[in-house]
Design a protein around this motif. Structure first.
Motif, PDB file in Angstrom:
ATOM      1  N   TRP A 172      18.058   4.566   3.011  1.00 32.24           N
ATOM      2  CA  TRP A 172      17.382   3.373   3.490  1.00 32.24           C
ATOM      3  C   TRP A 172      17.985   2.746   4.733  1.00 32.24           C
ATOM      4  CZ3 TRP A 172      12.712   3.076   2.069  1.00 32.24           C
ATOM      5  CH2 TRP A 172      12.324   3.531   0.812  1.00 32.24           C
TER       6      TRP A 172
ATOM      7  N   SER B 153       0.408  10.247  -0.519  1.00 34.22           N
ATOM      8  CA  SER B 153       1.565   9.692  -1.218  1.00 34.22           C
ATOM      9  C   SER B 153       1.889  10.499  -2.460  1.00 34.22           C
ATOM     10  CB  SER B 153       1.295   8.236  -1.601  1.00 34.22           C
ATOM     11  OG  SER B 153       1.199   7.413  -0.458  1.00 34.22           O
TER      12      SER B 153
ATOM     13  N   ALA C 106       9.504   4.834  -1.378  1.00 33.73           N
ATOM     14  CA  ALA C 106      10.576   4.327  -2.243  1.00 33.73           C
ATOM     15  C   ALA C 106      10.579   5.067  -3.581  1.00 33.73           C
ATOM     16  CB  ALA C 106      10.411   2.823  -2.468  1.00 33.73           C
ATOM     17  N   LEU C 107       9.403   5.259  -4.153  1.00 32.53           N
ATOM     18  CA  LEU C 107       9.302   5.966  -5.430  1.00 32.53           C
ATOM     19  C   LEU C 107       9.728   7.426  -5.286  1.00 32.53           C
ATOM     20  CD1 LEU C 107       8.427   5.951  -8.406  1.00 32.53           C
ATOM     21  CD2 LEU C 107       6.107   6.538  -7.632  1.00 32.53           C
TER      22      LEU C 107
ATOM     23  N   THR D 144       2.476   5.654   1.779  1.00 32.97           N
ATOM     24  CA  THR D 144       2.756   4.227   1.794  1.00 32.97           C
ATOM     25  C   THR D 144       4.255   3.987   1.641  1.00 32.97           C
ATOM     26  OG1 THR D 144       2.526   3.992  -0.601  1.00 32.97           O
ATOM     27  CG2 THR D 144       0.524   3.758   0.744  1.00 32.97           C
ATOM     28  N   GLU D 145       4.708   2.794   1.977  1.00 38.25           N
ATOM     29  CA  GLU D 145       6.126   2.466   1.849  1.00 38.25           C
ATOM     30  C   GLU D 145       6.563   2.485   0.387  1.00 38.25           C
ATOM     31  OE1 GLU D 145       7.010  -1.187   3.763  1.00 38.25           O
ATOM     32  OE2 GLU D 145       6.813  -0.363   5.785  1.00 38.25           O
ATOM     33  N   SER D 146       5.722   1.991  -0.504  1.00 34.94           N
ATOM     34  CA  SER D 146       6.083   2.000  -1.922  1.00 34.94           C
ATOM     35  C   SER D 146       6.177   3.421  -2.456  1.00 34.94           C
ATOM     36  CB  SER D 146       5.061   1.200  -2.732  1.00 34.94           C
ATOM     37  OG  SER D 146       3.755   1.746  -2.577  1.00 34.94           O
ATOM     38  N   ALA D 147       5.323   4.309  -1.960  1.00 36.78           N
ATOM     39  CA  ALA D 147       5.383   5.714  -2.384  1.00 36.78           C
ATOM     40  C   ALA D 147       6.659   6.376  -1.877  1.00 36.78           C
ATOM     41  CB  ALA D 147       4.160   6.477  -1.876  1.00 36.78           C
TER      42      ALA D 147
ATOM     43  N   LEU E 248      12.467  -1.448  -2.489  1.00 32.43           N
ATOM     44  CA  LEU E 248      11.489  -2.520  -2.680  1.00 32.43           C
ATOM     45  C   LEU E 248      11.933  -3.829  -2.040  1.00 32.43           C
ATOM     46  CD1 LEU E 248      10.466  -1.930  -6.414  1.00 32.43           C
ATOM     47  CD2 LEU E 248       9.273  -1.171  -4.351  1.00 32.43           C
ATOM     48  N   SER E 249      13.253  -4.095  -2.065  1.00 31.33           N
ATOM     49  CA  SER E 249      13.768  -5.350  -1.530  1.00 31.33           C
ATOM     50  C   SER E 249      15.201  -5.156  -1.055  1.00 31.33           C
ATOM     51  CB  SER E 249      13.721  -6.446  -2.597  1.00 31.33           C
ATOM     52  OG  SER E 249      14.431  -7.603  -2.176  1.00 31.33           O
TER      53      SER E 249
ATOM     54  N   TYR F 160      15.848   2.771  -5.801  1.00 31.27           N
ATOM     55  CA  TYR F 160      14.482   2.266  -5.928  1.00 31.27           C
ATOM     56  C   TYR F 160      14.424   0.763  -5.660  1.00 31.27           C
ATOM     57  CZ  TYR F 160       9.834   1.408  -7.822  1.00 31.27           C
ATOM     58  OH  TYR F 160       8.524   1.036  -7.977  1.00 31.27           O
TER      59      TYR F 160
END
Length: 398
Positions: free
Chosen positions: A244, A94, A44-45, A39-42, A370-371, A366
């Motif tokens: 990024w 992830s 990033a983490l 996933t995208e959040s994974a 996220l943003s 991080y």
């Protein structure tokens, strides 16, 4: 014969491999998300935890280099991170990706402070900015190669797995034997260093402090903290762009994977030029922190302007200039550090500096994952603070 400069080339190749291994995820990551593997959040983490573990590994990597010598520690680190790069090519979820990036950071983090220790041992003080420039070319050339090379490997084979497998083979089969045969701890141990060259190196470092310092001594030194803030401000911008930029270009600027790989090279081409010019000027003037301070401020301003313009070409030029300022900061930061600490403890100082800096930079990376709006604002503010810190250090004589 000036074998020390060939030795610097070896350090360059080592860092080159290291940076391709860590940056290939910036191109392959969106493809992994598209395939539903992570996933995208994974993602990033995973990138943030890589930097965090990389930072922690720097802390004990510098200590191990001082105790056991950089050659043995660097060889272990190279084999470790190559295996973890291979593992990344076979992740299935992830959680597996996060685990692989944490282990990759553990191996790669041990390597960076060892190069600083090698430069301290192998080069006289008036050559160190240029020596740092040589091995730091790996940092700039790695992403330059990563963009087109990783894109080509993915498009030609149809899978994001290929770049990780190829780089793992290069690290273990090709680079490990070269490192073991060439990278001696001290020039006195190398059969390739002539008596004349050895005398020249020893003369250039004979007036430096021979006193020993510990971790507590480093942390109590105000100049060290100013250096850390300066370096962290620049590194936060650099790592944000490093990890990024492809996602930003595809999501915000709506570019294709092919065009993203092209634009990804530009910041690092400019950074290579900046490293050369800065290293030569810094060694000639014997001034370090004035370059680092001004360069970090320009990085913040360039990032602000680049993310607030609609024109793609102008935006990429400004963002590229922002990232390129890392080439101004890198050789001068490490030359300042090598001046601060004696040879037998420069690994501790380098490990603490780069370790803490990467942990700090992980926060910005991080947030940016996220943003983009919040993350870019954080990066810009931190860069301006870091630049001011560098200017203060310049007034203190560095």
């Amino acid at each position: 014969m000036n074998f020390r400069w060939w030795f610097a080339v070896c350090l360059w190749v080592l860092l080159l491999i290291s940076y391709i291994d860590r940056t290939n995820i910036s191109i392959a990551g969106p493809e992994m998300v598209k395939d539903g593997v992570v996933t995208e959040s994974a993602l990033a983490l995973a990138n943030s935890l890589f930097l965090f573990m990389y930072g922690l590994s720097n802390l004990f990597g510098g200590y191990l280099g001082d105790r056991f010598g950089p050659r043995k520690v660097a060889l272990f680190a190279l084999i470790w991170w190559s295996l973890m790069t291979l593992f990344t090519g076979f992740v299935w979820s992830s959680l597996a990706l996060v685990f692989s990036r944490v282990l990759l950071g553990l191996g790669e983090g041990m390597h960076w402070p060892l190069n600083s220790k090698w430069v301290k041992e192998w080069f006289p003080s008036h050559e160190r900015a240029r020596a740092n420039m040589f091995w730091e070319f790996g940092l700039t050339m790695g992403p330059i190669i990563t963009g087109p090379f990783v894109t080509w490997l993915i498009l030609s084979t149809g899978t994001w797995k290929t770049p990780f497998i190829v780089m793992a083979v290069i690290g273990i089969i090709i680079m490990a034997p070269i490192l073991w045969s060439i990278a001696k701890d001290r020039p006195e141990e190398s059969r390739f260093v002539s008596a004349e060259e050895l005398a020249y190196i020893q003369k250039g470092r004979k007036d430096e402090s021979a006193s020993s310092v510990g971790v507590g001594d480093v942390l109590r030194k105000a100049d060290f903290w100013l250096l850390l803030i300066n370096w962290s401000g620049m590194a936060t911008v650099f790592y944000g762009i490093l990890f990024w930029l492809p996602s930003y270009l595809m999501k915000v600027r709506h570019l294709s994977l092919h065009m993203t790989g092209f634009w990804y090279m530009l910041p690092y081409i400019l950074m290579t030029i900046a490293i050369i010019l800065t290293a030569v000027a810094s060694d000639r003037l014997m001034k370090r922190s004035i370059f680092a301070g001004i360069g970090t401020i320009i990085a913040g301003v360039g990032l602000f302007l680049g993310t607030h313009t609609d024109n793609l070409v102008l935006a990429m030029l400004l963002i590229s200039v922002s990232a390129a300022m890392n080439g101004v900061v890198l050789p001068t930061i490490w030359s300042s550090l090598q001046r601060m600490f004696p040879s037998q403890n420069v690994g501790i100082g380098a490990g603490l500096l780069n370790g803490l800096e990467n942990i700090i930079a992980a926060v910005g990376t991080y947030i940016l994952g996220l943003s983009f709006n919040v993350g870019f604002s954080y990066l810009i503010i931190f860069a301006l603070i870091g630049g001011i810190s560098g200017l203060i250090l310049a007034k203190r004589g560095y």
